[in-house]
Design an enzyme around this catalytic site. Structure first.
Site: not given
Ligand code: UDP
Length: 331
Positions: A117, A141
């Site tokens: 990501t 995350y």
């Protein structure tokens, strides 16, 4: 030769399953269905309901299906949730990925494609960002995904194992053939919020901050159509199977649009006014996150086909309509 897709019942994973089937590849799916849907996987595909950390289930799938490549989408993806539940995220994203990588090494699977990501960059001081831009995640995350990149790097160094980590920018849109899309009602992404407002499911959408130092005061993101993202995975699969070296690649278009520009596109494409409300900045939102994605084009031979915000809006809307009809029919 067969591909194991983890998280194949989710938004992006389900598009990968369809693309592999379209390409005539043998595919099997492992998903624990916490956020995915069984109906998102075609009936003819072998489906195993299990966790990627379940070594016995993963090994059995690999051995029974002659898996030579794993495409690893499974994981938790909600940034604010990762802040309130860091250990849950490190377990699901990092610990389970460690187990999956180990299972690959033990069973002799040599290729893995990993969903990373742009959140690994945190709030970058430069824009656009290349793969060499420092990684300084600001959420558990982002950190959980970066730790998996490190495990992959070190495993590739120590074992006969290669990987491609794809750093996704803002994935949006749906299958142009209408077979899959973002189905999670809890998804909070901009395009999802816009579609829900356009269809009257939400009364309005909030604009999180208009006082950023950008061209119109709202945040800039590099929105990439999900089918182009899947194209990058297919290119990565071919690359790894052809003996390509491990590497990390940004996946975006290399240009971004603001929240207001996205709203304009929705209003223009749907010929409809969207009810918007100004809200405070959302914690942790970088003003601008745009990729330099030349490396994927050059090294993987990736050629995007849907670099067009209008197509993203059209396909996202068609899917949201179909999803609404499906939910209405079920009630
Ligand atoms: N955004 C917004 N309203 C929404 C959802 C998102 O203004 O209802 C903004 C958000 O602040 C960010 C951009 O849209 O600037 C993209 O947010 P999204 O959640 O889609 O993706 P992120 O970049 O956070 O991964």
């Amino acid at each position: 030769m067969s591909v194991l897709v983890t998280g194949g019942a989710g938004y992006i994973g389900s598009h990968m399953v369809l693309a592999l089937m379209d390409a005539g590849q043998d595919v099997c799916v492992i998903d624990n269905l916490t956020t995915g849907y069984r109906w998102a996987i075609p009936q003819e595909v072998t489906f195993i309901e299990a966790d990627v950390g379940d070594e016995a289930a993963v090994s059995a799938a690999i051995e029974q299906h002659g898996v030579d490549a794993v495409v690893h989408f499974a994981g938790s993806i909600v940034v604010p949730e990762s802040v309130s539940d860091p250990l849950g995220y490190y377990h699901n994203n990092t610990v389970n990925s460690r187990s999956l990588i180990e299972t690959c090494v033990k069973t002799g699977v040599k290729n893995m494609i990993f969903s990373s990501t742009a959140a690994v960059y945190g709030t970058p001081e430069v824009s656009p960002v290349t793969e060499a831009t420092p990684t300084e995640p600001i959420s558990p995350y982002g950190a959980s995904k970066l730790m998996t990149e490190w495990m992959l790097r070190d495993t590739a160094f120590a074992h006969d194992f290669n990987y491609v980590a794809l750093r996704y920018f803002n994935v949006a849109g749906a299958d142009p053939k209408g077979r899959s899309g973002q189905s999670n009602p809890a998804a909070t992404h901009l395009l999802k919020a816009l579609m829900r407002t356009a269809l009257g499911i939400s009364d309005h959408m909030k604009i999180f901050g208009r006082d950023y130092d950008t061209r119109d005061g709202t945040c800039i993101r590099d929105y990439i159509h999900v089918s182009d993202l899947i194209g990058a995975h297919l290119a990565a699969l071919k690359y790894l199977r052809g003996g390509g070296e491990s590497g990390i690649f940004n996946c975006g278009y290399g240009h971004g649009c603001t929240v207001l520009e996205a709203i304009d596109a929705v209003e223009r494409v749907l010929q409809q006014k969207i009810n918007v409300v100004d809200a405070d900045r959302r914690a942790g939102d970088p003003p601008e996150l745009v990729s330099v994605a030349d490396k994927a084009r050059k090294v993987l031979g990736w050629t995007p086909q849907y670099d067009n915000l209008d197509v993203i809006v059209q396909t996202a809307y068609a899917w949201e309509q179909a999803l609404t009809a499906r939910i209405d029919a079920a009630e």
